[in-house]
Design an enzyme around this catalytic site. Structure first.
Site, PDB file in Angstrom:
ATOM      1  N   VAL A  62       0.845  -1.201   0.000  1.00 45.40           N
ATOM      2  CA  VAL A  62       0.000   0.000   0.000  1.00 45.40           C
ATOM      3  C   VAL A  62       0.880   1.250   0.000  1.00 45.40           C
ATOM      4  O   VAL A  62       1.904   1.301   0.692  1.00 45.40           O
ATOM      5  CB  VAL A  62      -0.892   0.025   1.270  1.00 45.40           C
ATOM      6  CG1 VAL A  62      -1.723   1.296   1.333  1.00 45.40           C
ATOM      7  CG2 VAL A  62      -1.781  -1.199   1.322  1.00 45.40           C
ATOM      8  N   CYS A  63       0.461   2.269  -0.755  1.00 46.85           N
ATOM      9  CA  CYS A  63       1.084   3.596  -0.676  1.00 46.85           C
ATOM     10  C   CYS A  63      -0.025   4.637  -0.823  1.00 46.85           C
ATOM     11  O   CYS A  63      -1.191   4.345  -0.573  1.00 46.85           O
ATOM     12  CB  CYS A  63       2.184   3.773  -1.725  1.00 46.85           C
ATOM     13  SG  CYS A  63       1.598   3.889  -3.419  1.00 46.85           S
ATOM     14  N   ARG A  64       0.313   5.853  -1.234  1.00 44.80           N
ATOM     15  CA  ARG A  64      -0.691   6.911  -1.334  1.00 44.80           C
ATOM     16  C   ARG A  64      -1.627   6.689  -2.515  1.00 44.80           C
ATOM     17  O   ARG A  64      -2.838   6.771  -2.380  1.00 44.80           O
ATOM     18  CB  ARG A  64      -0.012   8.280  -1.453  1.00 44.80           C
ATOM     19  CG  ARG A  64      -0.982   9.452  -1.369  1.00 44.80           C
ATOM     20  CD  ARG A  64      -0.270  10.779  -1.488  1.00 44.80           C
ATOM     21  NE  ARG A  64       0.169  11.016  -2.850  1.00 44.80           N
ATOM     22  CZ  ARG A  64      -0.575  11.559  -3.800  1.00 44.80           C
ATOM     23  NH1 ARG A  64      -1.808  11.936  -3.545  1.00 44.80           N
ATOM     24  NH2 ARG A  64      -0.106  11.734  -5.010  1.00 44.80           N
ATOM     25  N   GLY A  66      -0.777   4.143  -5.267  1.00 47.96           N
ATOM     26  CA  GLY A  66      -0.580   2.858  -5.932  1.00 47.96           C
ATOM     27  C   GLY A  66       0.703   2.736  -6.730  1.00 47.96           C
ATOM     28  O   GLY A  66       1.066   1.640  -7.147  1.00 47.96           O
ATOM     29  N   MET A  90      -3.983   4.667  -0.695  1.00 49.09           N
ATOM     30  CA  MET A  90      -4.791   5.212   0.397  1.00 49.09           C
ATOM     31  C   MET A  90      -5.773   6.283  -0.080  1.00 49.09           C
ATOM     32  O   MET A  90      -6.772   6.538   0.583  1.00 49.09           O
ATOM     33  CB  MET A  90      -3.894   5.760   1.514  1.00 49.09           C
ATOM     34  CG  MET A  90      -3.139   4.684   2.283  1.00 49.09           C
ATOM     35  SD  MET A  90      -4.206   3.453   3.081  1.00 49.09           S
ATOM     36  CE  MET A  90      -4.871   4.406   4.446  1.00 49.09           C
TER      37      MET A  90
END
Length: 103
Positions: A62-64, A66, A90
């Site tokens: 997961v990141c901000r 993708g 996210m």
């Protein structure tokens, strides 16, 4: 590269499935909220902390948005570790988050 939609990942969590979620965002991003139970390993630390990941387990990255988690997913797959990228990151997560403790 395998991808999962945020709603699908949230559903797995709600059903009680034991998931290994790795958040690769920077500290200041994670301070705003992280998926409950996720482990925070910044993208740049993945190579040096790969020994914290167990062979045979599956990891959801997961990141901000993708992008960074996609790079992490590809890196882990190249190292023989099963990983799936959470599409949209996210920004697309509409479920609960927890605020990590200050270190």
């Amino acid at each position: 590269m395998k991808e999962i939609q945020p709603a699908e990942l949230a559903e797995k969590l709600k059903s009680g499935e034991k998931l290994n979620i790795i958040d690769v965002r920077e500290d200041e991003e994670v301070a705003g909220g992280i998926i409950p139970g996720a482990k925070h390993i910044r993208l740049g630390e993945i190579p040096e902390r790969i020994n914290e990941l167990e062979e045979g387990k599956h990891y959801y990255m997961v990141c901000r948005s993708g992008g960074r988690s996609g790079r992490a997913t590809e890196y882990l797959e190249a190292k023989g570790i099963q990983a799936t990228n959470m599409a949209g990151g996210m920004l697309a997560w509409e479920d609960d988050v927890e605020i990590p403790d200050e270190k």
